[in-house]
Write a protein that holds these residues in place. Sequence first.
Motif, PDB file in Angstrom:
ATOM      1  N   LEU A   3       0.850  -1.182   0.000  1.00 27.28           N
ATOM      2  CA  LEU A   3       0.000   0.000   0.000  1.00 27.28           C
ATOM      3  C   LEU A   3       0.888   1.235   0.000  1.00 27.28           C
ATOM      4  N   LEU A   4       0.693   2.093  -0.990  1.00 27.91           N
ATOM      5  CA  LEU A   4       1.471   3.320  -1.100  1.00 27.91           C
ATOM      6  C   LEU A   4       0.576   4.500  -0.770  1.00 27.91           C
TER       7      LEU A   4
ATOM      8  N   GLU B 294      -2.820   3.762  -2.757  1.00 27.33           N
ATOM      9  CA  GLU B 294      -2.843   2.918  -3.954  1.00 27.33           C
ATOM     10  C   GLU B 294      -2.305   1.542  -3.604  1.00 27.33           C
ATOM     11  N   LYS B 295      -2.908   0.514  -4.194  1.00 25.07           N
ATOM     12  CA  LYS B 295      -2.443  -0.858  -4.004  1.00 25.07           C
ATOM     13  C   LYS B 295      -1.540  -1.231  -5.178  1.00 25.07           C
ATOM     14  N   HIS B 296      -0.389  -1.784  -4.855  1.00 24.63           N
ATOM     15  CA  HIS B 296       0.522  -2.304  -5.866  1.00 24.63           C
ATOM     16  C   HIS B 296       0.819  -3.755  -5.505  1.00 24.63           C
ATOM     17  N   PHE B 297       0.738  -4.615  -6.502  1.00 21.83           N
ATOM     18  CA  PHE B 297       1.008  -6.030  -6.315  1.00 21.83           C
ATOM     19  C   PHE B 297       2.362  -6.342  -6.929  1.00 21.83           C
ATOM     20  N   VAL B 298       3.183  -7.123  -6.215  1.00 23.71           N
ATOM     21  CA  VAL B 298       4.512  -7.486  -6.683  1.00 23.71           C
ATOM     22  C   VAL B 298       4.662  -8.994  -6.572  1.00 23.71           C
TER      23      VAL B 298
ATOM     24  N   SER C  77       5.316  -6.208 -11.435  1.00 17.61           N
ATOM     25  CA  SER C  77       4.447  -5.419 -10.549  1.00 17.61           C
ATOM     26  C   SER C  77       3.294  -4.832 -11.361  1.00 17.61           C
ATOM     27  N   TRP C  78       2.136  -4.670 -10.708  1.00 18.77           N
ATOM     28  CA  TRP C  78       0.943  -4.101 -11.335  1.00 18.77           C
ATOM     29  C   TRP C  78       0.064  -3.521 -10.256  1.00 18.77           C
ATOM     30  N   GLN C  79      -0.927  -2.749 -10.706  1.00 19.80           N
ATOM     31  CA  GLN C  79      -1.857  -2.130  -9.755  1.00 19.80           C
ATOM     32  C   GLN C  79      -3.106  -2.955  -9.631  1.00 19.80           C
TER      33      GLN C  79
END
Length: 87
Positions: free
Chosen positions: A21-22, A74-78, A85-87
């Motif tokens: 989470l950013l 914002e959620k970022h998946f890694v 990585s993607w949102q």
Amino acid sequence: MENQSLLQCEKCGSSNVQVQLLNQIDLKVKRKGIIWWILIGWWFITIKWLFFFWLALIIKILKPKKYKTINRVEKHFVCNNCGHSWQ
């Protein structure tokens, strides 16, 4: 059956995915509202600059601006396997 992880990497298909989470903070200059401008602002600003020019100029220079902070998460998946990585 229980699903261990519903998230899968778009690139490699792995379920070894981490969510980050950013928090992004934006500063916006705080301004007067439309009701203030309709009722007071149109005549007050004119009179202030016509009659109190030097005092208003000194105050305008020395007074700091007021800011309003806007927080967005914002959620970022890694993927831990391939690094995609993607949102």
